[in-house]
Scaffold this motif. Structure first.
Motif, PDB file in Angstrom:
ATOM      1  N   TRP A 293      -1.933 -34.541  76.735  1.00 33.99           N
ATOM      2  CA  TRP A 293      -1.063 -33.839  75.787  1.00 33.99           C
ATOM      3  C   TRP A 293      -1.793 -32.664  75.144  1.00 33.99           C
ATOM      4  O   TRP A 293      -1.198 -31.595  74.938  1.00 33.99           O
ATOM      5  N   ARG A 294      -3.080 -32.857  74.839  1.00 34.19           N
ATOM      6  CA  ARG A 294      -3.848 -31.735  74.277  1.00 34.19           C
ATOM      7  C   ARG A 294      -3.896 -30.574  75.262  1.00 34.19           C
ATOM      8  O   ARG A 294      -3.800 -29.401  74.867  1.00 34.19           O
ATOM      9  N   HIS A 295      -4.040 -30.907  76.535  1.00 34.19           N
ATOM     10  CA  HIS A 295      -4.042 -29.851  77.561  1.00 34.19           C
ATOM     11  C   HIS A 295      -2.683 -29.161  77.636  1.00 34.19           C
ATOM     12  O   HIS A 295      -2.610 -27.925  77.719  1.00 34.19           O
ATOM     13  N   LEU A 296      -1.621 -29.948  77.596  1.00 32.61           N
ATOM     14  CA  LEU A 296      -0.280 -29.375  77.679  1.00 32.61           C
ATOM     15  C   LEU A 296       0.004 -28.424  76.523  1.00 32.61           C
ATOM     16  O   LEU A 296       0.650 -27.382  76.702  1.00 32.61           O
ATOM     17  N   LEU A 297      -0.459 -28.762  75.335  1.00 30.39           N
ATOM     18  CA  LEU A 297      -0.068 -28.046  74.120  1.00 30.39           C
ATOM     19  C   LEU A 297      -1.160 -27.126  73.581  1.00 30.39           C
ATOM     20  O   LEU A 297      -0.987 -26.525  72.520  1.00 30.39           O
ATOM     21  N   GLN A 298      -2.273 -27.006  74.297  1.00 28.69           N
ATOM     22  CA  GLN A 298      -3.407 -26.280  73.737  1.00 28.69           C
ATOM     23  C   GLN A 298      -3.124 -24.814  73.437  1.00 28.69           C
ATOM     24  O   GLN A 298      -3.724 -24.225  72.519  1.00 28.69           O
ATOM     25  N   HIS A 299      -2.215 -24.208  74.173  1.00 33.17           N
ATOM     26  CA  HIS A 299      -1.909 -22.793  73.955  1.00 33.17           C
ATOM     27  C   HIS A 299      -0.547 -22.573  73.298  1.00 33.17           C
ATOM     28  O   HIS A 299      -0.062 -21.435  73.243  1.00 33.17           O
ATOM     29  N   VAL A 300       0.027 -23.656  72.785  1.00 36.08           N
ATOM     30  CA  VAL A 300       1.294 -23.552  72.061  1.00 36.08           C
ATOM     31  C   VAL A 300       0.996 -23.394  70.583  1.00 36.08           C
ATOM     32  O   VAL A 300       0.264 -24.192  69.990  1.00 36.08           O
ATOM     33  N   LYS A 301       1.547 -22.364  69.975  1.00 34.84           N
ATOM     34  CA  LYS A 301       1.298 -22.068  68.562  1.00 34.84           C
ATOM     35  C   LYS A 301       2.606 -22.019  67.782  1.00 34.84           C
ATOM     36  O   LYS A 301       3.591 -21.462  68.261  1.00 34.84           O
ATOM     37  N   TYR A 302       2.572 -22.610  66.591  1.00 38.65           N
ATOM     38  CA  TYR A 302       3.734 -22.516  65.707  1.00 38.65           C
ATOM     39  C   TYR A 302       3.485 -21.393  64.709  1.00 38.65           C
ATOM     40  O   TYR A 302       2.473 -21.394  63.996  1.00 38.65           O
ATOM     41  N   THR A 303       4.412 -20.433  64.665  1.00 32.73           N
ATOM     42  CA  THR A 303       4.254 -19.302  63.753  1.00 32.73           C
ATOM     43  C   THR A 303       5.098 -19.459  62.502  1.00 32.73           C
ATOM     44  O   THR A 303       4.720 -18.972  61.439  1.00 32.73           O
ATOM     45  N   GLY A 304       6.270 -20.079  62.615  1.00 31.70           N
ATOM     46  CA  GLY A 304       7.044 -20.414  61.424  1.00 31.70           C
ATOM     47  C   GLY A 304       7.664 -19.247  60.714  1.00 31.70           C
ATOM     48  O   GLY A 304       7.696 -18.127  61.127  1.00 31.70           O
TER      49      GLY A 304
END
Length: 208
Positions: A197-208
């Motif tokens: 999961w860390r690999h899947l989401l490592q480049h996903v960023k929440y800007t809000g």
């Protein structure tokens, strides 16, 4: 859609079930800014989620559609017969029983607020990520069609299945909005696949 395409910033990130795992992993990876409509319910079939989206959650969790399924840990499970889902974490056993649900009004208020936020984000955000565990290619196509009527701008779907594979596998589905991957079907999927999961989401960023 390939895995590298889901990288980047998002204005909103939502879990679409099938259970609490996507919400838990978003929390662990620091990209869960708010609670979504489906974070704490079980939805075994993606087709049921698609139907709820097509109806804008209009009949989500209505009291007359609910039946008790008994205790689960410290909570009473309630099944929504119309929508094919089970409410897991909203009715503590210390206050609720199979025949009496005093927490329902608070649940209703909370869910109405989450539904309103979901629909508002869908209509206004420039880029949204949805995460779902469990689904077939044809179901993902139907989900894309439903979300296309709700989401006004760009959206992506990360769909995670669990099967007896040795590690993370990209499935390379030919879908416009959906990146499908398979993770090992561990005995403890809640924790054992954390590195994947860390690999899947490592480049996903929440800007809000």
């Amino acid at each position: 859609m390939e895995l590298n395409a889901i990288a980047g910033p998002y204005d909103a990130i939502f879990s679409l079930g099938m259970n609490c795992l996507p919400a838990i992993q978003l929390e662990r990876n620091g990209i869960r800014p708010f609670t979504g409509v489906l974070d704490w319910v079980n939805t075994d079939y993606l087709a049921d989620v698609t139907r709820m989206l097509n109806k804008r959650f209009a009949d989500f969790g209505l009291r007359h559609n609910l039946v008790s399924e008994g205790p689960f840990g410290d909570f009473l499970l309630l099944r929504d017969l119309l929508n094919g889902m089970v409410i897991v974490h909203d009715f503590p056993l210390k206050r609720n029983s199979a025949t009496n649900w005093p927490d329902y009004d608070a649940f209703r208020t909370k869910m109405d607020r989450r539904i309103e936020r979901f629909l508002h984000k869908a209509a206004t955000c420039r880029r949204i990520l949805f995460i779902r565990t469990s689904g077939y290619p044809h179901e993902a196509q139907e989900l894309e069609q439903a979300l296309s009527t709700l989401v006004k701008h760009e959206f992506h779907i990360l769909l995670v299945n669990h099967n007896p594979v040795p590690g993370l596998v990209e499935d390379h589905w030919p879908h416009k909005h959906t990146c499908a991957v398979t993770l090992p079907s561990q005995v403890d999927i809640w924790n054992a696949n954390d590195p994947h999961w860390r690999h899947l989401l490592q480049h996903v960023k929440y800007t809000g």
